[in-house]
Design a protein around this motif. Sequence first.
Motif, mmCIF file in Angstrom:
data_model
loop_
_atom_site.group_PDB
_atom_site.id
_atom_site.type_symbol
_atom_site.label_atom_id
_atom_site.label_comp_id
_atom_site.label_asym_id
_atom_site.label_seq_id
_atom_site.Cartn_x
_atom_site.Cartn_y
_atom_site.Cartn_z
ATOM 1 N N ALA A 77 -3.848 -0.008 -25.852
ATOM 2 C CA ALA A 77 -5.177 -0.338 -25.336
ATOM 3 C C ALA A 77 -5.087 -1.102 -24.020
ATOM 4 O O ALA A 77 -5.841 -0.835 -23.072
ATOM 5 C CB ALA A 77 -5.939 -1.161 -26.376
ATOM 6 N N LYS A 78 -4.154 -2.029 -23.948
ATOM 7 C CA LYS A 78 -3.983 -2.827 -22.735
ATOM 8 C C LYS A 78 -3.530 -1.947 -21.574
ATOM 9 O O LYS A 78 -4.027 -2.066 -20.447
ATOM 10 C CB LYS A 78 -2.963 -3.935 -22.979
ATOM 11 C CG LYS A 78 -2.803 -4.899 -21.817
ATOM 12 C CD LYS A 78 -1.850 -6.025 -22.180
ATOM 13 C CE LYS A 78 -1.704 -7.009 -21.026
ATOM 14 N NZ LYS A 78 -0.770 -8.118 -21.386
ATOM 15 N N ARG A 95 -0.618 -2.398 -35.500
ATOM 16 C CA ARG A 95 -1.531 -3.266 -34.750
ATOM 17 C C ARG A 95 -0.934 -3.630 -33.389
ATOM 18 O O ARG A 95 -1.631 -3.619 -32.359
ATOM 19 C CB ARG A 95 -1.810 -4.538 -35.553
ATOM 20 C CG ARG A 95 -2.733 -5.519 -34.842
ATOM 21 C CD ARG A 95 -3.042 -6.725 -35.713
ATOM 22 N NE ARG A 95 -3.765 -6.347 -36.921
ATOM 23 C CZ ARG A 95 -4.119 -7.206 -37.863
ATOM 24 N NH1 ARG A 95 -3.817 -8.494 -37.741
ATOM 25 N NH2 ARG A 95 -4.776 -6.799 -38.931
ATOM 26 N N GLU A 96 0.366 -3.931 -33.365
ATOM 27 C CA GLU A 96 1.023 -4.273 -32.100
ATOM 28 C C GLU A 96 1.030 -3.076 -31.152
ATOM 29 O O GLU A 96 0.776 -3.220 -29.952
ATOM 30 C CB GLU A 96 2.455 -4.739 -32.372
ATOM 31 C CG GLU A 96 2.540 -6.098 -33.046
ATOM 32 C CD GLU A 96 3.959 -6.446 -33.472
ATOM 33 O OE1 GLU A 96 4.321 -7.634 -33.393
ATOM 34 O OE2 GLU A 96 4.686 -5.543 -33.899
ATOM 35 N N ASP A 134 -1.044 -0.469 -31.152
ATOM 36 C CA ASP A 134 -2.412 -0.197 -30.701
ATOM 37 C C ASP A 134 -2.834 -1.165 -29.594
ATOM 38 O O ASP A 134 -3.515 -0.776 -28.634
ATOM 39 C CB ASP A 134 -3.387 -0.300 -31.870
ATOM 40 C CG ASP A 134 -3.215 0.832 -32.882
ATOM 41 O OD1 ASP A 134 -2.572 1.837 -32.515
ATOM 42 O OD2 ASP A 134 -3.707 0.701 -34.010
ATOM 43 N N ALA A 135 -2.433 -2.431 -29.733
ATOM 44 C CA ALA A 135 -2.804 -3.436 -28.736
ATOM 45 C C ALA A 135 -2.166 -3.135 -27.382
ATOM 46 O O ALA A 135 -2.809 -3.238 -26.332
ATOM 47 C CB ALA A 135 -2.380 -4.827 -29.218
#
Length: 240
Positions: free
Chosen positions: A169-170, A162-163, A165-166
């Motif tokens: 994406a950013k 999750r970290e 992917d975040a």
Amino acid sequence: MADQPKPLMPHATATWLVDNTGLSFEQIAEFCGLHILEVQAMADDLAGAKYTGRDPVHAGELTQEEIEKGQQDSTYSLKMQRAPVAVSRTKGPRYTPVSKRQDKPDGIAWLLRNHPEISDAQIGKLIGTTRTTIGAIRDRTHWNIQNIQPKDPVTLGLCSQRELDAVVAKAAKKFASTEEDDGETAAPAIGEGTSDRERLIEELRAERAEEKKAAAEAAQEAEAAAWLENKRASEAEAEG
């Protein structure tokens, strides 16, 4: 067994069980919450990603007695000894277990190769490292560059999916925004108009801050290791 919690790192745990036990693929797949074909691929060395084995006995998730029961009866369902503790992030430097610190260069190399859009600052925050280390790996001047092998930091346990992917994406959003601005009147770049000397001073200040964070992280690791050792000693005395 459907409600039983799964190991903290199911793929790495399955790899270890395949390599170190005589458990059936069905038993390993059920315990780790994986599809049997994934376990089969690991055993045949056909898996797309190579996982570093994680000992569930050492992690306290499984006992040797439980493994022996499973080896004697292929229909036996392994029981989780202790559910993994969910780790919540707190403010301050990222805590990386001592055993994982040596994996950081591999994780950095993987990010540089697969996600060049991620900035050094984002990599440093995600994995808990310094820009100096990142730059050395990028320029191949790192002291251990010959032994560094790009590996997914999620697989190595340096960050969560999750970290990662975040951050990706950013970074992608920022990159897309930059492309849209091409051909238009560009905004003044950060630091534009400042001298090389001033920029160098700022970079040195940033590096010092990162070094302080790394020192704090090392102290935190030492404290956590001492606490864990004392806890294990206390548990051993209680059991004795």
